[in-house]
Design a protein around this motif. Structure first.
Motif, mmCIF file in Angstrom:
data_model
loop_
_atom_site.group_PDB
_atom_site.id
_atom_site.type_symbol
_atom_site.label_atom_id
_atom_site.label_comp_id
_atom_site.label_asym_id
_atom_site.label_seq_id
_atom_site.Cartn_x
_atom_site.Cartn_y
_atom_site.Cartn_z
ATOM 1 N N ASP A 104 0.883 -1.175 0.000
ATOM 2 C CA ASP A 104 0.000 0.000 0.000
ATOM 3 C C ASP A 104 0.914 1.216 0.000
ATOM 4 O OD1 ASP A 104 -2.011 1.838 0.243
ATOM 5 O OD2 ASP A 104 -2.641 1.237 2.259
ATOM 6 N N LEU A 106 3.201 4.235 0.367
ATOM 7 C CA LEU A 106 3.411 5.191 1.451
ATOM 8 C C LEU A 106 2.753 4.757 2.765
ATOM 9 C CD1 LEU A 106 3.022 8.616 -0.391
ATOM 10 C CD2 LEU A 106 5.085 7.233 -0.064
ATOM 11 N N GLN A 107 2.359 3.473 2.843
ATOM 12 C CA GLN A 107 1.730 2.980 4.073
ATOM 13 C C GLN A 107 2.318 1.648 4.539
ATOM 14 O OE1 GLN A 107 -0.473 4.550 6.063
ATOM 15 N NE2 GLN A 107 -0.360 6.309 4.699
ATOM 16 N N ARG A 108 2.333 0.642 3.662
ATOM 17 C CA ARG A 108 2.772 -0.695 4.068
ATOM 18 C C ARG A 108 3.675 -1.304 2.995
ATOM 19 N NH1 ARG A 108 -0.732 -4.660 4.172
ATOM 20 N NH2 ARG A 108 -2.171 -3.624 2.727
ATOM 21 N N THR A 127 4.778 -0.865 8.628
ATOM 22 C CA THR A 127 3.533 -0.096 8.590
ATOM 23 C C THR A 127 3.818 1.308 9.096
ATOM 24 O OG1 THR A 127 2.213 -2.093 8.984
ATOM 25 C CG2 THR A 127 1.154 0.042 9.392
ATOM 26 N N ALA A 128 3.537 2.288 8.282
ATOM 27 C CA ALA A 128 3.844 3.672 8.631
ATOM 28 C C ALA A 128 3.036 4.123 9.838
ATOM 29 C CB ALA A 128 3.554 4.586 7.443
ATOM 30 N N ASP A 129 3.672 4.911 10.723
ATOM 31 C CA ASP A 129 2.944 5.532 11.826
ATOM 32 C C ASP A 129 2.918 7.048 11.696
ATOM 33 O OD1 ASP A 129 5.499 6.304 12.522
ATOM 34 O OD2 ASP A 129 5.587 5.151 14.384
ATOM 35 N N PRO A 131 3.174 10.317 8.244
ATOM 36 C CA PRO A 131 3.271 10.518 6.797
ATOM 37 C C PRO A 131 4.719 10.526 6.317
ATOM 38 C CG PRO A 131 2.708 12.567 7.908
ATOM 39 C CD PRO A 131 2.636 11.495 8.947
ATOM 40 N N GLN A 155 10.256 8.113 6.308
ATOM 41 C CA GLN A 155 9.015 7.783 7.009
ATOM 42 C C GLN A 155 9.319 6.866 8.188
ATOM 43 O OE1 GLN A 155 6.146 5.572 4.577
ATOM 44 N NE2 GLN A 155 4.501 6.818 5.466
ATOM 45 N N GLY A 157 7.866 4.120 11.229
ATOM 46 C CA GLY A 157 6.818 3.128 11.297
ATOM 47 C C GLY A 157 7.130 2.004 12.263
#
Length: 383
Positions: A104, A106-108, A127-129, A131, A155, A157
């Protein structure tokens, strides 16, 4: 000219297929970097916890993709690395037993290394915590040649999955394991070393002072980057506060001043104080305390070994492993590579509020540097 599945997406930037970038510079690269550690504040933390770093780079004009995983655990420096010929599909991020998958954007992201190729294997999800945030453009010219022209985002995470070192398998729980990752691309020296020519006589141009720190606090991260010449002239200098809440704006913290205390007999930092000073005089201070060093220059391709450098041709596919002892690393060679420290941080804001955090403190001072009294490449801090 060869098409790939990526060419079916409306993402082209130049009138070429995706596999061809917008410059013929041999040094163009496109890279992932990740680090992973157990939280220093965790009740489960021990002195033998691994400090894990992974990277994968694509070198379109050299026709190579390569990667490495390096773990510092106790006195062990354990590396598994791989390289292969680059194909047409830029979405193929597998090198032998290594793999990167964007689950995903910019997220996972998922990274893995199958067992059986050395003392390290892993199956991990980031997994991002907070932005992702763009850093300032990195540009440097030496004589007439552009040597750095890169863009990067960073980033923070949490991690989940498993990490195995020798016979020990760590269950990586996101409540206890964190880190940061970055993506960078552009032009920087890669591959087989080029003839230095006139640059070999330009000692000042070859000095390299570098601080890159990603500090994670409870509700925000602080990202710091400093590169300067021997006399303190800034090539890069920036400090930003990134809120975990994406609705809040990134804040510039001010001009960066640094004060490094070195371990006697070398150039490794015992501690560092960073000050971020605004024109108004408002000052944010961070005290940095390195806890564990990962000497990423050894065995991973950052340039110490002439037989394995990022982007170097190793044949159609090659995977190998090595193990070194930290206590036996060559002291002189350690002066010529960046080191990634797992560190703790104490931030004091201008109003006196104190925050405690942890994360990456990457540091290097190669060559002369006037502020710290290094007149030559092999000068060290006094005993």
């Amino acid at each position: 000219m060869t098409l790939s599945p990526m060419d079916d997406y409306p993402i082209h930037q130049i009138p070429e297929v995706i596999r061809h970038v917008g410059t013929s510079d041999r040094n163009f690269y496109d890279r992932y970097y990740f680090n992973c550690h157990r939280r220093l504040s965790s009740a489960a933390t021990t002195a033998d916890d691994p400090w894990f770093i992974f990277g994968l780079g694509v070198y379109p004009n050299l026709g190579v993709v390569d990667c490495f995983a390096v773990v510092r655990r106790g006195d062990d420096h354990v590396v598994v690395r791989g390289s292969r010929a680059l194909g047409a599909d830029r979405n193929d991020l597998q090198v032998g037993p290594f793999r990167v998958e964007v689950l995903d954007g910019l997220q996972r992201l998922h990274i893995s290394l199958e067992p059986g190729h050395g003392a390290v294997s892993f199956d991990l999800q980031f997994t991002a915590d907070a932005p992702a945030v763009l850093e300032p453009r990195h540009f440097q010219r030496q004589l007439e040649r552009v040597t750095f022209d890169t863009q990067r985002f960073v980033q923070t995470g949490d991690w989940s999955g498993t990490l195995t070192v020798d016979d020990d398998t760590y269950v990586v729980d996101p409540a206890d394991w964190r880190g940061n990752r970055d993506r960078s691309w552009g032009v920087r020296p890669v591959g087989e070393a080029e003839p230095p020519g006139r640059r070999a006589a330009e000692t000042a141009a070859n000095s390299f002072f570098w601080i890159y720190s990603v500090m994670r606090f409870a509700d925000f991260a602080v990202v710091v980057v400093v590169q300067e010449t021997r006399d303190g002239e800034r090539i890069m200098g920036d400090a930003r506060l990134v809120w975990a809440d994406p609705a809040r704006e990134v804040q510039w913290l001010g001009r960066v001043d640094h004060d490094i205390t070195f371990i006697p007999g070398g150039r490794e930092p015992a501690s560092a104080t960073l000050r971020f000073i605004k024109p108004s005089g408002a000052t944010t201070t961070v005290e940095c305390l390195p806890q564990l060093a990962n000497f990423i220059g050894f065995g991973t391709g950052y340039g110490l070994e002439q037989d394995w450098r990022h982007g170097m041709w190793q044949g159609e596919e090659k995977v190998e492993a090595l193990r070194l002892k930290i206590s036996e690393l060559d002291a002189t060679m350690k002066l010529f590579c960046p080191v990634d420290y797992l560190a703790s941080f104490r931030l004091t804001s201008d109003d006196g509020t104190v925050h405690h955090g942890e994360g990456l403190f990457e540091f290097s001072v190669i060559g002369p540097h006037d502020q710290y009294g290094f007149a030559d490449y092999t000068d060290v801090a006094p005993e």
